[in-house]
Write a protein that holds these residues in place. Structure first.
Motif, PDB file in Angstrom:
ATOM      1  N   ILE A 196       0.855  -1.180   0.000  1.00 37.41           N
ATOM      2  CA  ILE A 196       0.000   0.000   0.000  1.00 37.41           C
ATOM      3  C   ILE A 196       0.893   1.233   0.000  1.00 37.41           C
ATOM      4  CG2 ILE A 196      -1.693   1.340   1.297  1.00 37.41           C
ATOM      5  CD1 ILE A 196      -2.741  -1.296   2.394  1.00 37.41           C
ATOM      6  N   ASP A 197       0.722   2.051  -0.999  1.00 36.49           N
ATOM      7  CA  ASP A 197       1.475   3.300  -1.076  1.00 36.49           C
ATOM      8  C   ASP A 197       0.613   4.380  -0.421  1.00 36.49           C
ATOM      9  OD1 ASP A 197       2.894   5.574  -1.668  1.00 36.49           O
ATOM     10  OD2 ASP A 197       3.159   5.080  -3.803  1.00 36.49           O
ATOM     11  N   PHE A 198       0.901   4.677   0.833  1.00 41.48           N
ATOM     12  CA  PHE A 198       0.093   5.630   1.596  1.00 41.48           C
ATOM     13  C   PHE A 198       0.087   7.019   0.963  1.00 41.48           C
ATOM     14  CE2 PHE A 198       1.242   2.433   4.833  1.00 41.48           C
ATOM     15  CZ  PHE A 198      -0.038   2.043   5.188  1.00 41.48           C
ATOM     16  N   ALA A 199       1.143   7.375   0.280  1.00 44.29           N
ATOM     17  CA  ALA A 199       1.217   8.688  -0.356  1.00 44.29           C
ATOM     18  C   ALA A 199       0.217   8.815  -1.500  1.00 44.29           C
ATOM     19  CB  ALA A 199       2.633   8.946  -0.859  1.00 44.29           C
ATOM     20  N   LYS A 200      -0.207   7.684  -2.073  1.00 42.72           N
ATOM     21  CA  LYS A 200      -1.125   7.724  -3.217  1.00 42.72           C
ATOM     22  C   LYS A 200      -2.570   7.420  -2.831  1.00 42.72           C
ATOM     23  CE  LYS A 200       2.366   6.624  -6.632  1.00 42.72           C
ATOM     24  NZ  LYS A 200       2.819   5.669  -7.646  1.00 42.72           N
ATOM     25  N   LEU A 201      -2.817   7.143  -1.565  1.00 44.31           N
ATOM     26  CA  LEU A 201      -4.189   6.841  -1.146  1.00 44.31           C
ATOM     27  C   LEU A 201      -5.081   8.071  -1.288  1.00 44.31           C
ATOM     28  CD1 LEU A 201      -3.998   4.799   2.193  1.00 44.31           C
ATOM     29  CD2 LEU A 201      -4.624   3.965  -0.062  1.00 44.31           C
ATOM     30  N   ASN A 202      -6.268   7.847  -1.841  1.00 41.87           N
ATOM     31  CA  ASN A 202      -7.277   8.894  -1.803  1.00 41.87           C
ATOM     32  C   ASN A 202      -8.284   8.507  -0.708  1.00 41.87           C
ATOM     33  OD1 ASN A 202      -9.185   7.077  -2.863  1.00 41.87           O
ATOM     34  ND2 ASN A 202      -8.834   7.771  -4.964  1.00 41.87           N
ATOM     35  N   LEU A 203      -9.254   9.341  -0.461  1.00 42.85           N
ATOM     36  CA  LEU A 203     -10.180   9.091   0.636  1.00 42.85           C
ATOM     37  C   LEU A 203     -10.979   7.806   0.424  1.00 42.85           C
ATOM     38  CD1 LEU A 203     -11.281   9.975   3.346  1.00 42.85           C
ATOM     39  CD2 LEU A 203     -12.965  11.378   2.135  1.00 42.85           C
ATOM     40  N   GLN A 204     -11.406   7.532  -0.787  1.00 43.75           N
ATOM     41  CA  GLN A 204     -12.155   6.299  -1.038  1.00 43.75           C
ATOM     42  C   GLN A 204     -11.301   5.079  -0.697  1.00 43.75           C
ATOM     43  OE1 GLN A 204     -13.903   5.783  -4.996  1.00 43.75           O
ATOM     44  NE2 GLN A 204     -13.592   3.586  -4.813  1.00 43.75           N
ATOM     45  N   ASP A 205     -10.058   5.075  -1.161  1.00 45.09           N
ATOM     46  CA  ASP A 205      -9.161   3.948  -0.874  1.00 45.09           C
ATOM     47  C   ASP A 205      -8.910   3.813   0.629  1.00 45.09           C
ATOM     48  OD1 ASP A 205      -8.952   3.483  -3.610  1.00 45.09           O
ATOM     49  OD2 ASP A 205      -7.117   4.681  -3.792  1.00 45.09           O
ATOM     50  N   ALA A 206      -8.736   4.926   1.293  1.00 36.64           N
ATOM     51  CA  ALA A 206      -8.469   4.904   2.736  1.00 36.64           C
ATOM     52  C   ALA A 206      -9.672   4.359   3.505  1.00 36.64           C
ATOM     53  CB  ALA A 206      -8.107   6.302   3.227  1.00 36.64           C
ATOM     54  N   LEU A 207     -10.871   4.772   3.103  1.00 37.79           N
ATOM     55  CA  LEU A 207     -12.071   4.234   3.744  1.00 37.79           C
ATOM     56  C   LEU A 207     -12.192   2.736   3.483  1.00 37.79           C
ATOM     57  CD1 LEU A 207     -14.621   7.105   3.083  1.00 37.79           C
ATOM     58  CD2 LEU A 207     -14.035   6.155   5.329  1.00 37.79           C
ATOM     59  N   ASP A 208     -11.923   2.324   2.252  1.00 37.31           N
ATOM     60  CA  ASP A 208     -11.976   0.891   1.936  1.00 37.31           C
ATOM     61  C   ASP A 208     -10.958   0.116   2.764  1.00 37.31           C
ATOM     62  OD1 ASP A 208     -14.057   1.131   0.137  1.00 37.31           O
ATOM     63  OD2 ASP A 208     -12.740   1.305  -1.610  1.00 37.31           O
ATOM     64  N   ALA A 219      -9.755   0.960   5.690  1.00 38.43           N
ATOM     65  CA  ALA A 219     -10.223   0.944   7.077  1.00 38.43           C
ATOM     66  C   ALA A 219     -11.344  -0.083   7.271  1.00 38.43           C
ATOM     67  CB  ALA A 219     -10.703   2.342   7.480  1.00 38.43           C
ATOM     68  N   ILE A 220     -12.249  -0.168   6.309  1.00 37.99           N
ATOM     69  CA  ILE A 220     -13.343  -1.151   6.381  1.00 37.99           C
ATOM     70  C   ILE A 220     -12.770  -2.564   6.368  1.00 37.99           C
ATOM     71  CG2 ILE A 220     -15.321  -2.104   5.122  1.00 37.99           C
ATOM     72  CD1 ILE A 220     -15.763   0.881   4.113  1.00 37.99           C
ATOM     73  N   LEU A 221     -11.827  -2.810   5.486  1.00 40.60           N
ATOM     74  CA  LEU A 221     -11.200  -4.137   5.410  1.00 40.60           C
ATOM     75  C   LEU A 221     -10.471  -4.497   6.693  1.00 40.60           C
ATOM     76  CD1 LEU A 221      -9.862  -3.921   1.745  1.00 40.60           C
ATOM     77  CD2 LEU A 221     -11.652  -5.467   2.588  1.00 40.60           C
ATOM     78  N   ILE A 222      -9.836  -3.522   7.314  1.00 34.57           N
ATOM     79  CA  ILE A 222      -9.144  -3.754   8.580  1.00 34.57           C
ATOM     80  C   ILE A 222     -10.147  -4.183   9.652  1.00 34.57           C
ATOM     81  CG2 ILE A 222      -7.940  -2.580  10.478  1.00 34.57           C
ATOM     82  CD1 ILE A 222      -6.488  -0.925   8.238  1.00 34.57           C
ATOM     83  N   ALA A 232     -19.001   2.737  -5.971  1.00 40.88           N
ATOM     84  CA  ALA A 232     -17.747   2.686  -6.730  1.00 40.88           C
ATOM     85  C   ALA A 232     -16.940   1.469  -6.284  1.00 40.88           C
ATOM     86  CB  ALA A 232     -16.944   3.965  -6.498  1.00 40.88           C
ATOM     87  N   PRO A 233     -16.327   0.762  -7.218  1.00 38.70           N
ATOM     88  CA  PRO A 233     -15.583  -0.451  -6.849  1.00 38.70           C
ATOM     89  C   PRO A 233     -14.360  -0.138  -5.999  1.00 38.70           C
ATOM     90  CG  PRO A 233     -15.277   0.070  -9.182  1.00 38.70           C
ATOM     91  CD  PRO A 233     -16.286   1.039  -8.652  1.00 38.70           C
ATOM     92  N   ARG A 234     -14.026  -1.090  -5.147  1.00 41.10           N
ATOM     93  CA  ARG A 234     -12.816  -0.969  -4.323  1.00 41.10           C
ATOM     94  C   ARG A 234     -11.573  -1.116  -5.187  1.00 41.10           C
ATOM     95  NH1 ARG A 234     -14.017  -4.841   0.931  1.00 41.10           N
ATOM     96  NH2 ARG A 234     -15.206  -3.299   2.084  1.00 41.10           N
ATOM     97  N   ARG A 235     -10.555  -0.380  -4.804  1.00 44.85           N
ATOM     98  CA  ARG A 235      -9.265  -0.510  -5.481  1.00 44.85           C
ATOM     99  C   ARG A 235      -8.202  -1.093  -4.546  1.00 44.85           C
ATOM    100  NH1 ARG A 235     -10.791   4.994  -7.752  1.00 44.85           N
ATOM    101  NH2 ARG A 235      -9.927   5.693  -5.790  1.00 44.85           N
ATOM    102  N   VAL A 236      -8.583  -1.338  -3.303  1.00 45.10           N
ATOM    103  CA  VAL A 236      -7.697  -2.028  -2.359  1.00 45.10           C
ATOM    104  C   VAL A 236      -8.375  -3.338  -1.997  1.00 45.10           C
ATOM    105  CG1 VAL A 236      -6.620   0.059  -1.435  1.00 45.10           C
ATOM    106  CG2 VAL A 236      -8.671  -0.835  -0.353  1.00 45.10           C
ATOM    107  N   SER A 237      -7.580  -4.310  -1.607  1.00 42.39           N
ATOM    108  CA  SER A 237      -8.146  -5.615  -1.290  1.00 42.39           C
ATOM    109  C   SER A 237      -7.611  -6.113   0.046  1.00 42.39           C
ATOM    110  CB  SER A 237      -7.814  -6.622  -2.389  1.00 42.39           C
ATOM    111  OG  SER A 237      -6.439  -6.937  -2.355  1.00 42.39           O
ATOM    112  N   ARG A 238      -8.296  -7.093   0.569  1.00 44.50           N
ATOM    113  CA  ARG A 238      -7.900  -7.679   1.847  1.00 44.50           C
ATOM    114  C   ARG A 238      -6.532  -8.344   1.748  1.00 44.50           C
ATOM    115  NH1 ARG A 238     -12.262 -10.433   5.795  1.00 44.50           N
ATOM    116  NH2 ARG A 238     -10.849 -11.148   7.396  1.00 44.50           N
TER     117      ARG A 238
END
Length: 176
Positions: free
Chosen positions: A6-18, A20-23, A75-81
């Protein structure tokens, strides 16, 4: 978790929420698994503590999912478990049959600290101000969870719990 995934510098809010939900989902699932492993023996036992923690994780995940849906719809997730592992979920080797409620809460406290550390260590790499605000909020939330667990630990009755080590000692009476 493999932080390199996970490149934290490139996370947008949608990715960050996704993320957090996965966590939260991973932690919930692990606590539910622990509940099955330790089995329920009496009210307030380790199983009950793990069920309680699973309910906290589920509620927090649901709240985050509602925020995500309100802001980004379907909107589809761009991060995965697969990109995370054990961010907040307790260590899979922790549960044991005859685990005490105290031991279960100590496992939970360690997991909440681990999640706090995750968000703290990610913050220096986060560029997006909305993601930074979310991670700061989540870090504060993990600190609140630590307080909740510590409060539960303090409310446990004084004296030793019936623990696995005690049950194996010669001459121990599990009925006491």
């Amino acid at each position: 978790m493999n932080d390199a995934a996970i490149d934290f510098a490139k996370l947008n809010l949608q990715d960050a929420l996704d993320l957090a939900i996965l966590i939260e989902e991973e932690a919930r699932d692990r606590y539910q698994e622990f509940t099955r492993i330790v089995g329920g023996r009496y009210a307030g036992d380790a199983s009950d503590m793990f069920m309680l923690m699973a309910s906290y994780e589920k509620r927090h995940g649901t709240e985050l999912a509602e925020r995500r849906r309100a802001r980004f719809g379907d909107a589809p997730r761009r991060v995965s478990r697969e990109q995370l592992y054990d961010v907040e979920a307790p260590d899979p080797g922790q549960p044991r049959v005859f685990m005490s409620a105290r031991q279960a809460l100590e496992v939970a406290l360690s997991s909440e600290k681990k999640a706090f550390d995750f968000f703290s260590s990610a913050l220096p790499y986060v560029k997006d101000p909305d993601v930074r605000a979310l991670f700061e909020e989540l870090r504060a939330e993990e600190q609140k969870h630590q307080t909740l667990v510590r409060d539960r630990l303090e409310k446990l009755p004084p004296g030793p719990d019936v623990e696995e080590e005690d049950a194996d000692e010669p001459g121990s009476d599990p009925g006491n």
